[in-house]
Design an enzyme around this catalytic site. Structure first.
Site, PDB file in Angstrom:
ATOM      1  N   LEU A 357       1.919  -8.309   0.544  1.00  0.00           N
ATOM      2  CA  LEU A 357       2.563  -7.515   1.592  1.00  0.00           C
ATOM      3  C   LEU A 357       1.660  -6.393   2.050  1.00  0.00           C
ATOM      4  O   LEU A 357       1.673  -5.996   3.201  1.00  0.00           O
ATOM      5  CB  LEU A 357       3.872  -6.924   1.065  1.00  0.00           C
ATOM      6  CG  LEU A 357       5.023  -7.898   0.866  1.00  0.00           C
ATOM      7  CD1 LEU A 357       6.160  -7.219   0.138  1.00  0.00           C
ATOM      8  CD2 LEU A 357       5.492  -8.433   2.215  1.00  0.00           C
ATOM      9  N   ILE A 359      -1.667  -3.414   0.481  1.00  0.00           N
ATOM     10  CA  ILE A 359      -2.370  -2.824  -0.638  1.00  0.00           C
ATOM     11  C   ILE A 359      -2.189  -1.328  -0.555  1.00  0.00           C
ATOM     12  O   ILE A 359      -2.536  -0.712   0.456  1.00  0.00           O
ATOM     13  CB  ILE A 359      -3.871  -3.203  -0.603  1.00  0.00           C
ATOM     14  CG1 ILE A 359      -4.007  -4.728  -0.603  1.00  0.00           C
ATOM     15  CG2 ILE A 359      -4.610  -2.588  -1.790  1.00  0.00           C
ATOM     16  CD1 ILE A 359      -5.405  -5.217  -0.360  1.00  0.00           C
ATOM     17  N   GLY A 360      -1.585  -0.768  -1.573  1.00  0.00           N
ATOM     18  CA  GLY A 360      -1.335   0.660  -1.563  1.00  0.00           C
ATOM     19  C   GLY A 360      -2.368   1.389  -2.392  1.00  0.00           C
ATOM     20  O   GLY A 360      -3.355   0.798  -2.832  1.00  0.00           O
ATOM     21  N   PHE A 362      -2.177   2.355  -5.296  1.00  0.00           N
ATOM     22  CA  PHE A 362      -2.190   2.042  -6.726  1.00  0.00           C
ATOM     23  C   PHE A 362      -2.265   0.563  -7.037  1.00  0.00           C
ATOM     24  O   PHE A 362      -2.380   0.174  -8.177  1.00  0.00           O
ATOM     25  CB  PHE A 362      -0.962   2.649  -7.397  1.00  0.00           C
ATOM     26  CG  PHE A 362      -0.893   4.117  -7.183  1.00  0.00           C
ATOM     27  CD1 PHE A 362      -1.845   4.943  -7.770  1.00  0.00           C
ATOM     28  CD2 PHE A 362       0.067   4.658  -6.361  1.00  0.00           C
ATOM     29  CE1 PHE A 362      -1.803   6.301  -7.543  1.00  0.00           C
ATOM     30  CE2 PHE A 362       0.101   6.021  -6.142  1.00  0.00           C
ATOM     31  CZ  PHE A 362      -0.831   6.850  -6.725  1.00  0.00           C
ATOM     32  N   GLY A 363      -2.152  -0.214  -6.033  1.00  0.00           N
ATOM     33  CA  GLY A 363      -2.249  -1.632  -6.322  1.00  0.00           C
ATOM     34  C   GLY A 363      -1.677  -2.468  -5.209  1.00  0.00           C
ATOM     35  O   GLY A 363      -1.260  -1.961  -4.167  1.00  0.00           O
ATOM     36  N   ARG A 364      -1.687  -3.749  -5.487  1.00  0.00           N
ATOM     37  CA  ARG A 364      -1.238  -4.702  -4.470  1.00  0.00           C
ATOM     38  C   ARG A 364       0.270  -4.903  -4.561  1.00  0.00           C
ATOM     39  O   ARG A 364       0.842  -4.847  -5.640  1.00  0.00           O
ATOM     40  CB  ARG A 364      -1.936  -6.036  -4.694  1.00  0.00           C
ATOM     41  CG  ARG A 364      -3.399  -5.949  -4.403  1.00  0.00           C
ATOM     42  CD  ARG A 364      -4.169  -7.077  -5.034  1.00  0.00           C
ATOM     43  NE  ARG A 364      -5.512  -7.083  -4.472  1.00  0.00           N
ATOM     44  CZ  ARG A 364      -5.893  -7.918  -3.510  1.00  0.00           C
ATOM     45  NH1 ARG A 364      -5.082  -8.834  -3.062  1.00  0.00           N
ATOM     46  NH2 ARG A 364      -7.115  -7.831  -3.008  1.00  0.00           N
ATOM     47  N   ASP A 477       5.802  12.507  -2.854  1.00  0.00           N
ATOM     48  CA  ASP A 477       4.862  11.810  -1.976  1.00  0.00           C
ATOM     49  C   ASP A 477       5.575  11.295  -0.729  1.00  0.00           C
ATOM     50  O   ASP A 477       5.499  10.126  -0.390  1.00  0.00           O
ATOM     51  CB  ASP A 477       4.183  10.665  -2.738  1.00  0.00           C
ATOM     52  CG  ASP A 477       2.822  10.314  -2.129  1.00  0.00           C
ATOM     53  OD1 ASP A 477       2.352  11.083  -1.257  1.00  0.00           O
ATOM     54  OD2 ASP A 477       2.260   9.279  -2.515  1.00  0.00           O
TER      55      ASP A 477
HETATM   56  N1  LIG Z   1       9.776  -2.810  -1.105  1.00  0.00           N
HETATM   57  C1  LIG Z   1       8.866  -3.248  -0.194  1.00  0.00           C
HETATM   58  N2  LIG Z   1       9.244  -4.181   0.710  1.00  0.00           N
HETATM   59  C2  LIG Z   1       8.346  -4.622   1.627  1.00  0.00           C
HETATM   60  N3  LIG Z   1       7.083  -4.209   1.705  1.00  0.00           N
HETATM   61  C3  LIG Z   1       6.663  -3.269   0.831  1.00  0.00           C
HETATM   62  C4  LIG Z   1       7.521  -2.771  -0.191  1.00  0.00           C
HETATM   63  N4  LIG Z   1       6.843  -1.894  -0.931  1.00  0.00           N
HETATM   64  C5  LIG Z   1       5.598  -1.848  -0.400  1.00  0.00           C
HETATM   65  N5  LIG Z   1       5.465  -2.674   0.657  1.00  0.00           N
HETATM   66  C6  LIG Z   1       4.277  -2.929   1.482  1.00  0.00           C
HETATM   67  O1  LIG Z   1       3.131  -2.766   0.664  1.00  0.00           O
HETATM   68  C7  LIG Z   1       2.298  -1.767   1.217  1.00  0.00           C
HETATM   69  C8  LIG Z   1       1.725  -0.944   0.086  1.00  0.00           C
HETATM   70  O2  LIG Z   1       2.776  -0.276  -0.562  1.00  0.00           O
HETATM   71  P1  LIG Z   1       2.535   1.008  -1.455  1.00  0.00           P
HETATM   72  O3  LIG Z   1       1.719   0.601  -2.619  1.00  0.00           O
HETATM   73  O4  LIG Z   1       3.894   1.561  -1.758  1.00  0.00           O
HETATM   74  O5  LIG Z   1       1.730   1.927  -0.522  1.00  0.00           O
HETATM   75  P2  LIG Z   1       1.166   3.374  -0.876  1.00  0.00           P
HETATM   76  O6  LIG Z   1       0.645   3.319  -2.270  1.00  0.00           O
HETATM   77  O7  LIG Z   1       0.118   3.576   0.140  1.00  0.00           O
HETATM   78  O8  LIG Z   1       2.345   4.240  -0.723  1.00  0.00           O
HETATM   79  C9  LIG Z   1       3.164  -0.960   2.125  1.00  0.00           C
HETATM   80  O9  LIG Z   1       2.427  -0.491   3.182  1.00  0.00           O
HETATM   81  C10 LIG Z   1       4.205  -1.962   2.596  1.00  0.00           C
HETATM   82  O10 LIG Z   1       3.748  -2.635   3.748  1.00  0.00           O
END
Ligand SMILES: Nc1ncnc2c1ncn2[C@@H]1O[C@H](COP(=O)(O)OP(=O)(O)O)[C@@H](O)[C@H]1O
Ligand SMILES: *[C@@H]1O[C@H](CO)[C@@H](O)[C@H](O)[C@H]1NC(C)=O
Ligand SMILES: *[C@@H]1O[C@H](CO)[C@@H](O)[C@H](O)[C@H]1NC(C)=O
Ligand SMILES: *[C@@H]1O[C@H](CO)[C@@H](O)[C@H](O)[C@H]1NC(C)=O
Ligand SMILES: *[C@@H]1O[C@H](CO)[C@@H](O)[C@H](O)[C@H]1NC(C)=O
Length: 671
Positions: A357, A359-360, A362-364, A477
């Protein structure tokens, strides 16, 4: 009348006698062949039985037994009174089944005898043929071929495994060690009578030469040319004109069964060949001798078995490795929130790239469908190394999982593996808010209505976290990329990786600054203390960002960076606040709401935390329940950039980073 009838009666009597004689002795019964004895009319006595399988068992495996079996009708060996004994030929298949393969029991004999009555005969070495008195008496008129497994000195036996030709008793006229002369090389091959193997015997008497020949061979060997032995004896001097043929056997102190499998006989001609294929089966004695088939089949089946077992073990180990998890004792209490790695693996189809979905920091994050419930989830895969602090972290995760709010991304649970942590969230169909604000991937522009709804949703969620839940939860955050949109475009606050929990009473305290540059309240620079008001600061930034459609820190030119707060304040000062509203909305927005949002955003982002409103007030302002204090731009005239520089944040954002600066390790696992 009487003179007429007398010769008639005599003729009739003669005819009757002749027919009787013919019927008794010559009615075609002078040759026969039996492959097995089922339904065969034999006269048996003593321990002898015919098994249902057709095996003639002369003795039945009990000690000190005699047994006899005779062809039911006597045969005429001498054709006419005063004549000589005709040639005859017999053949049979027999086996001696001893409980021991190396210990001999007595034996058995083929016999030609005038009487079927052997009641006075003895078992053991007498083979059921004679007793001490009668042994050797010429009045016995007995001819026998013995198969003797015991050496009896009194009968001058040559050894304990011999075949002998006997006249009137147990003393052999001639005997020979059991075996045969192989046709190929003429060499003698030993055979053992007690080998439990079936053996083939041929006995022939030639009346011209008065020659008796005895041939023995294993069942699978064809009749050897050279007999085992020959002996010349004029049987005319022994046999009665009419005699019975049959078998006699006896046991001694060892359990043994003497069996005859097939038998053929012919007077004046060769004995019919026995149909070997139709012989009854011998009962199994002791361990089955390994057969040829087993020689081939056994190694194949064994290796196949080993291979199969090996493969299964390999697959189990691989499966175990593939789905291996870390599980500690303290996790028991969090059991219900724990997912199995196998389920997550299946849900995400093995963490396939196509299910990624995003990559944030902290991880995928992977999309998955849980195997049983078919629930759509987002699985965040975080790598971590240390076990330290894991318990506290999981405890936090689980307690977060208990928080339920309609503007919160529900955390369903977690899973741990070596070096990896998995957080399982509710799936948000429309991804994160930043994608819409900054027009990523051709996503449509969010309408003002949607934005306003998202703003109010996130505010109510924050209020719940700060004040309404059993503990004070600081999100730490808040930013558009952590706001996810569900299928109805409702804003949902996600990513609790960085959240901390505090009891309502105790003073919040932390040691590390965690969050994202641009959203960090200035006081964090020197206190490092996250408070609800630092969340309010970030929420203020969020308000401005959603309303203006711009990032909190803009790289306006190569060197100069500009804070969104400073820019909005400047525009307000210039009396052109509406200019800051996202131009992509093309004027389609509610003036009051947008202005409220901008002013409230500035108020929340006040550098001095005491000047910021609480979330409860923020909520009231947004709902119109309370009028925003009549603030002027001059009241708020501060230069955020200067303040930020003073607080020492400048090094961070000079790099241009808007990702989390996380002085603790990834999502604070190793706190
Ligand atoms: N519960 C979820 N449902 C759908 N997509 C999600 C969900 N959580 C995260 N994502 C997708 O994964 C990506 C990375 O998420 P995340 O790791 O939470 O980002 P970050 O660490 O930058 O806050 C998000 O941009 C979003 O598109
Ligand atoms: C064997 O035969 C004898 C004599 O007929 C009999 O008494 C005995 O019970 C039999 N034994 C078996 C095991 O059949
Ligand atoms: C042989 O047997 C017959 C009949 O039973 C008997 O009359 C005779 O005495 C016996 N002969 C010897 C030598 O025992
Ligand atoms: C056969 O057996 C006899 C007696 O046990 C022995 O002397 C002889 O060597 C054996 N012969 C062969 C070929 O095994
Ligand atoms: C065998 O014995 C009988 C009776 O004594 C005699 O008639 C016959 O000739 C003998 N046979 C041979 C081949 O010697």
């Amino acid at each position: 009348m009487s003179s007429y009838t007398k010769p008639m009666v005599m003729v009739l009597q003669l005819l009757f006698l002749i027919s009787l004689i013919l019927a008794t002795f010559n009615s075609g019964d002078d040759h026969f062949m039996y492959s097995g004895f089922s339904g065969v009319d034999l006269v048996i006595d003593g321990a002898t039985t015919v098994t249902p399988g057709g095996l003639l068992e002369l003795t039945n495996g009990t000690v000190q037994q005699k047994g006899h079996a005779f062809y039911p009708t006597p045969l005429r060996f001498v054709r006419s009174p005063g004549g000589i004994v005709q040639s005859f030929s017999t053949s049979f298949v027999f086996a001696i089944l001893s409980v021991y393969t190396d210990l001999s029991a007595n034996g058995m004999a083929f016999v030609i005898t005038p009487s079927k009555n052997f009641l006075s005969a003895l078992p053991e070495q007498y083979l059921g043929l004679a007793n001490i008195q009668s042994n050797g008496n010429a009045s016995n008129h007995l001819f026998a071929i013995e198969f003797d497994t015991i050496q009896n000195k009194e009968f001058s036996d040559i050894d304990a495994n011999h075949v002998g030709a006997n006249i009137n008793g147990l003393r052999s006229l001639r005997s020979h060690h059991t075996g045969y002369y192989a046709d190929e090389d003429g060499n003698f091959r030993n055979m053992s009578l007690i080998s439990r193997e079936a053996m083939h015997v041929w006995i022939d008497y030639d009346h011209k030469l008065t020659d008796i020949s005895v041939t023995v061979a294993p069942l699978k060997v064809a009749r050897p040319m050279k007999p085992l032995f020959r002996v010349t004896y004029n049987l005319t001097e022994v046999l009665t004109d009419v005699a019975f043929i049959g078998f006699s056997s006896a046991t001694g102190t060892i359990n043994v069964r003497h069996c005859v499998l097939g038998w053929s006989f012919s007077m004046n001609g060769p004995a019919p060949a026995i149909d070997i294929a139709r012989l009854p089966k011998l009962p199994r004695m002791g361990p089955k001798p390994p057969s040829k088939v087993l020689d081939i089949v056994l190694p194949i089946t064994t290796s196949a078995f080993v291979l199969i077992v090996g493969t299964i073990v390999f697959l189990l180990i691989r499966r175990h490795m593939r789905y291996a998890e870390l599980r500690d004792d303290w996790e028991v209490e969090f059991g219900p929130h724990r997912f199995t790695y196998k389920d997550l693996y299946t849900a995400t189809e093995g963490f396939k790239e196509k299910n990624l979905l995003g990559i944030g920091g902290f991880g995928r994050v992977y999309k998955g469908i849980l195997p049983v419930s078919k629930l759509e989830v987002a699985v965040k895969r975080v790598s971590h190394d240390s076990k330290q602090g894991m318990k506290e972290f999981i405890a936090e995760i689980v307690s977060i999982g208990r928080i339920q709010h309609r503007n919160l991304v529900q955390l369903n649970g977690y899973c741990r593996r070596r070096g990896e942590l998995f957080l399982v969230y509710e799936y948000m169909a429309n991804g994160s808010l930043d994608n819409y604000l900054y027009c990523k991937e051709g996503k449509p522009i969010l309408s003002w209505g949607n934005r306003w709804c998202i703003i109010k949703g996130i505010a109510s969620c924050l209020l719940y976290l700060h004040e309404e839940w059993e503990k004070v939860v600081i999100h730490r955050d808040i930013k558009p990329s952590n706001v996810l949109l569900d299928s109805d475009m409702n804003g949902r606050l996600g990513d609790f990786g960085l959240a901390r929990l505090y009891d309502h009473d105790t003073d919040p305290q932390t040691t590390h600054v965690v969050g994202t540059i641009g959203y960090l309240a200035p006081e964090l620079g020197h206190t490092s203390k996250a408070t609800p008001l630092t969340d309010v600061f970030a929420f203020g930034m969020f308000l401005l960002e959603v309303t203006c459609g711009q990032r909190p820190i803009n790289q306006s030119s190569r060197d100069s960076q500009c804070m969104l707060v400073d820019w909005v304040l400047e525009q307000w000062n210039n009396g052109s606040l509406p200019l800051t509203v996202d131009s992509r909305l093309q004027g389609n927005y509610n003036d009051n709401e947008a202005c409220l949002s901008l002013k409230l955003g500035l108020l929340c982002s006040h550098p001095f935390c005491n000047a910021r409103p609480t979330m409860r007030h923020v909520m009231q302002y947004l709902n119109g329940d309370m009028q925003l204090p009549d603030i002027r731009p001059t009241d708020l005239s501060f230069h955020m950039m200067t303040i930020m520089q003073n607080e020492g944040f400048v090094e961070h954002y000079k790099i241009g980073s808007t990702t989390s600066i996380d002085t603790a390790s990834a999502i604070s696992v190793g706190r």
